[in-house]
Each structure stands twice: as C-alpha cells, then as structure tokens.
Design an enzyme around this catalytic site. Structure first.
Site, mmCIF file in Angstrom:
data_model
loop_
_atom_site.group_PDB
_atom_site.id
_atom_site.type_symbol
_atom_site.label_atom_id
_atom_site.label_comp_id
_atom_site.label_asym_id
_atom_site.label_seq_id
_atom_site.Cartn_x
_atom_site.Cartn_y
_atom_site.Cartn_z
ATOM 1 N N CYS A 40 44.493 -18.504 -6.321
ATOM 2 C CA CYS A 40 43.879 -19.388 -6.488
ATOM 3 C C CYS A 40 44.587 -21.221 -6.337
ATOM 4 C CB CYS A 40 42.636 -20.000 -7.758
ATOM 5 S SG CYS A 40 44.298 -19.445 -9.119
ATOM 6 N N HIS A 96 44.557 -20.260 -13.650
ATOM 7 C CA HIS A 96 43.759 -20.574 -12.851
ATOM 8 C C HIS A 96 43.224 -21.747 -12.568
ATOM 9 C CE1 HIS A 96 40.006 -19.906 -10.500
ATOM 10 N NE2 HIS A 96 39.484 -20.444 -11.123
ATOM 11 N N ASP A 114 35.393 -25.433 -8.180
ATOM 12 C CA ASP A 114 36.353 -23.729 -8.163
ATOM 13 C C ASP A 114 35.276 -23.622 -7.375
ATOM 14 O OD1 ASP A 114 36.948 -21.782 -10.017
ATOM 15 O OD2 ASP A 114 36.104 -22.614 -11.302
#
Length: 238
Positions: A40, A96, A114
């Site tokens: 990520c 994250h 996201d």
C-alpha cells in the site's frame, strides 16, 4: 477482530456534515491506478504522482497528504477492505496507507484515495471515517489507531523502500513484489518505511491546531494524530 467490542455511539455533527457532502464526490476507476496487493505504501506513492501528472491534484502535490495508519501492536481494524473475507469487509492490517486530498482556499470536501477500499473511489473524508475507520464503534485500547500525516511533496522526496519487510526469515517473498524497481529517496536512502509506520501514544499531538499543519508542511515525518482529531486537522487547512 473477534475481540472487538461493537458498542455504537453517536457520530459527531462534524462527521455527519462531511458524510452528507459526499454525494458531490466524483467516482473514478481504481484500475486506472497502479496497484500491487500488500504494498500500500508504494501504491500510494505512485497514486500521488499520477494525480499530479493527470491534473487531478496540484502539479507539486501540495494538496495531497499521505497518511500511515498503525499502532504499537501493529494491528489496526479497518472496514470495507477488499482483502477481507469477513462481514462488512473488516480486516486487521499491521499498517495501512491512504492519501487525503484537501484543496487549500476552496470550500470542498477532503477526499480519501484508498486503492484497497470497496468504498467509492475517492470517498469524502467524512464518509471514509464513518464507514472504514468507524469511530462510533468502541474497540479495545490495543487496537486504537494512530495517523501519521505527511505532506505528499515531502513524502515523494524522502520515502524509500527496498521491500525487505515483505520477505520471510528465509528470504522468500510473502507477497509478490511490484515489477518496477524499488523506490529510492532523493538523498539515496533505500529503506525508511519503519520510520513512517512506527507510532506510539507518546507521539500523538495532544492539541491539534494551526501550528500542527505548519509542522506537517515542513517535517519529513509529519505529525501523529489520534482518530478523533483526523477531521479537525483537515478542517484547519484553508
């Protein structure tokens, strides 16, 4: 996740206002952006660059902020995540990374980008907080989430990852790496991911105010704020 205590509480009026404004948020296609599962931080690095290159953000990324979500236990619950196999897309990540876009001097919603979320892409910050972070649900303290906010122009200059964290003790990949070369910082650093994802309660800014924004705009690692201050922080950017 089974230990989470799902006790509902009333949303704040500030959050409700952001959620109502989400109807005006345009939706884009996630496949337009490069995405490698479980990387990520690199996905968001490339997303920030693409938003700038495609004219969806300021050319230098000054309206973009990279947020690392983590805690001391490296277990953070988030909802509506595509990698989840559980109800409502709930998952425990070790950390994250997302991008928040906030136009300065404009009366518009902050947007959350996201690539791992099943929510509209992008979502308003209020919608994302309500549906993915869910502050209305009381969780045990060890799962409390902290948010390191870093200004994208600074992040794009200083971030580096040689992906060592994605190898097991035998040197095997735990998830297939991206096909492109590893990201190296402008100063030659090859790996500093841990500096971004390491957070503790002692790091959290106690009083989020205008000076907090100035620190984010100038410091390599930005600031760490609590989830109750996330909306308030972005309301200070004008």
């Amino acid at each position: 996740i089974a230990e989470l205590n799902f006790l509902k509480e009333k949303m704040s009026s500030n959050l409700e206002l952001e959620v109502r404004s989400s109807a005006t948020v345009p939706s884009l296609q996630v496949p337009t952006f490069h995405h490698t599962p479980y990387y990520c931080e690199e996905n968001i690095y490339l997303l920030c660059k693409k938003l700038c290159d495609d004219g969806l953000a300021d050319p230098n990324g000054s309206d973009l902020f990279v947020i690392f979500i983590s805690n001391e236990k490296k277990q953070i619950p988030l909802w509506h995540q595509k990698a989840s196999q559980r109800a409502e897309g709930v998952i425990l990540w070790d950390y994250h990374v997302i991008c928040v876009q906030k136009k300065r001097n404009e009366n518009s919603s902050s947007l959350v980008w996201d690539l791992d979320s099943s929510l509209p892409f992008p979502s308003s910050l209020g919608t994302y907080v309500a549906d993915s972070i869910r502050p209305s649900i009381q969780i045990f303290s060890e799962f409390k989430r902290f948010f390191r906010v870093v200004h994208a122009p600074i992040f794009l200059r200083h971030f580096a990852s040689d992906r060592r964290h994605m190898k097991d003790s035998a040197g095997n990949w735990t998830a297939d790496p991206p096909s492109y070369e590893a990201i190296v910082a402008e100063d030659g650093a090859v790996h500093n991911l841990n500096e971004y994802i390491t957070v503790s309660p002692d790091d959290v800014v106690k009083n989020v105010e205008a000076d907090t924004v100035n620190v984010v705009l100038s410091e390599k690692l930005g600031v760490v704020i609590g989830e109750d201050d996330l909306l308030g922080f972005f309301s200070l950017i004008s």
